[in-house]
Enzyme design. Structure first.
Site, PDB file in Angstrom:
ATOM      1  N   CYS A  25      52.124  36.270  39.180  1.00  0.00           N
ATOM      2  CA  CYS A  25      53.197  37.245  39.410  1.00  0.00           C
ATOM      3  C   CYS A  25      52.777  38.044  40.640  1.00  0.00           C
ATOM      4  CB  CYS A  25      53.477  38.109  38.177  1.00  0.00           C
ATOM      5  SG  CYS A  25      52.193  39.281  37.719  1.00  0.00           S
ATOM      6  N   HIS A  79      29.007  32.339  23.092  1.00  0.00           N
ATOM      7  CA  HIS A  79      30.346  32.614  23.625  1.00  0.00           C
ATOM      8  C   HIS A  79      31.421  32.103  22.663  1.00  0.00           C
ATOM      9  CE1 HIS A  79      28.392  33.983  27.177  1.00  0.00           C
ATOM     10  NE2 HIS A  79      27.781  32.814  27.322  1.00  0.00           N
ATOM     11  N   ASP A 136      56.561  34.104  38.613  1.00  0.00           N
ATOM     12  CA  ASP A 136      57.823  34.826  38.777  1.00  0.00           C
ATOM     13  C   ASP A 136      58.125  34.856  40.279  1.00  0.00           C
ATOM     14  OD1 ASP A 136      56.323  36.878  39.908  1.00  0.00           O
ATOM     15  OD2 ASP A 136      56.974  38.425  38.494  1.00  0.00           O
ATOM     16  N   THR A 194      51.129  40.950  41.093  1.00  0.00           N
ATOM     17  CA  THR A 194      49.737  41.415  41.026  1.00  0.00           C
ATOM     18  C   THR A 194      48.868  40.564  40.112  1.00  0.00           C
ATOM     19  OG1 THR A 194      50.296  42.809  39.139  1.00  0.00           O
ATOM     20  CG2 THR A 194      50.448  43.826  41.338  1.00  0.00           C
ATOM     21  N   HIS A 253      31.871  31.493  30.217  1.00  0.00           N
ATOM     22  CA  HIS A 253      31.805  32.420  29.083  1.00  0.00           C
ATOM     23  C   HIS A 253      33.109  32.524  28.289  1.00  0.00           C
ATOM     24  CE1 HIS A 253      28.196  34.963  30.761  1.00  0.00           C
ATOM     25  NE2 HIS A 253      27.972  33.652  30.782  1.00  0.00           N
TER      26      HIS A 253
HETATM   27  C1  RB5 Z   1      57.889  41.931  40.042  1.00  0.00           C
HETATM   28  O1  RB5 Z   1      58.482  42.728  40.999  1.00  0.00           O
HETATM   29  C2  RB5 Z   1      56.481  42.431  39.717  1.00  0.00           C
HETATM   30  O2  RB5 Z   1      56.578  43.594  38.951  1.00  0.00           O
HETATM   31  C3  RB5 Z   1      55.715  41.367  39.002  1.00  0.00           C
HETATM   32  O3  RB5 Z   1      55.623  40.240  39.800  1.00  0.00           O
HETATM   33  C4  RB5 Z   1      54.287  41.704  38.622  1.00  0.00           C
HETATM   34  O4  RB5 Z   1      53.561  42.129  39.724  1.00  0.00           O
HETATM   35  C5  RB5 Z   1      54.094  42.568  37.454  1.00  0.00           C
HETATM   36  O5  RB5 Z   1      52.977  42.873  37.029  1.00  0.00           O
END
Ligand code: RB5
Length: 142
Positions: A63, A131, A8, A65, A96
């Site tokens: 994304c 596994h 994203d 995080t 695993h």
């Molecule tokens: C987008 O702003 C952010 O929420 C997305 O990239 C992600 O970190 C969501 O978990």
């Protein structure tokens, strides 16, 4: 091995850096293609279709995080998306979990570290046996 990558807007920069580093591998880029805001469940779905459809053997999803896109991808049967945060975890995700998607945080991880994690995963082998019994249980829906 055919590798697909997608992110994203929160993972766009890391995606571009990884594509550049792994230029010879010619990653299939499923988007997003600009820094404009997009919804990570849509990106995860595109990747899931690519993996389950057999157009790629391994996916890389990013994304901000790594959390939202992991949650989204793991809702689909047959997907084992692993949020990787160390070289040990990268090795174990192959040995695993036989992960078919690696997930990273574009706002929480350094490019050089992510490259080390990907290389470690690619150099590792799935151990099967006990596994596999556990992986088989993941897709039981009742
Ligand atoms: C987008 O702003 C952010 O929420 C997305 O990239 C992600 O970190 C969501 O978990």
């Amino acid at each position: 091995m055919k590798i697909a990558i997608a992110a994203d807007h929160g993972g766009f920069e890391l995606k571009e850096a990884l594509k550049k580093h792994y230029m010879s591998q010619n990653f299939a880029d499923l988007g997003t293609y600009t820094t404009e805001s997009v919804d990570y469940p849509d990106i995860a779905r595109k990747m899931v279709r690519t993996i389950l459809g057999g157009q790629a053997d391994l996916g890389i999803l990013i994304c901000g995080t790594g959390i939202g896109i992991s949650i989204a991808a793991n809702r689909y049967k047959g997907i084992r998306a692993a949020l990787i945060y160390s070289q040990d975890v990268a090795r174990l995700a192959k040995q695993h979990n036989n992960a078919n998607i690696l997930v990273f945080g574009g706002r929480t991880m350094a490019v050089d570290d992510v490259i080390k994690y990907i290389d470690t995963f690619l150099q590792s082998s799935y151990e099967g046996e006990r596994h596999q019994r556990r992986l088989d249980k993941l897709d039981i829906t009742e």
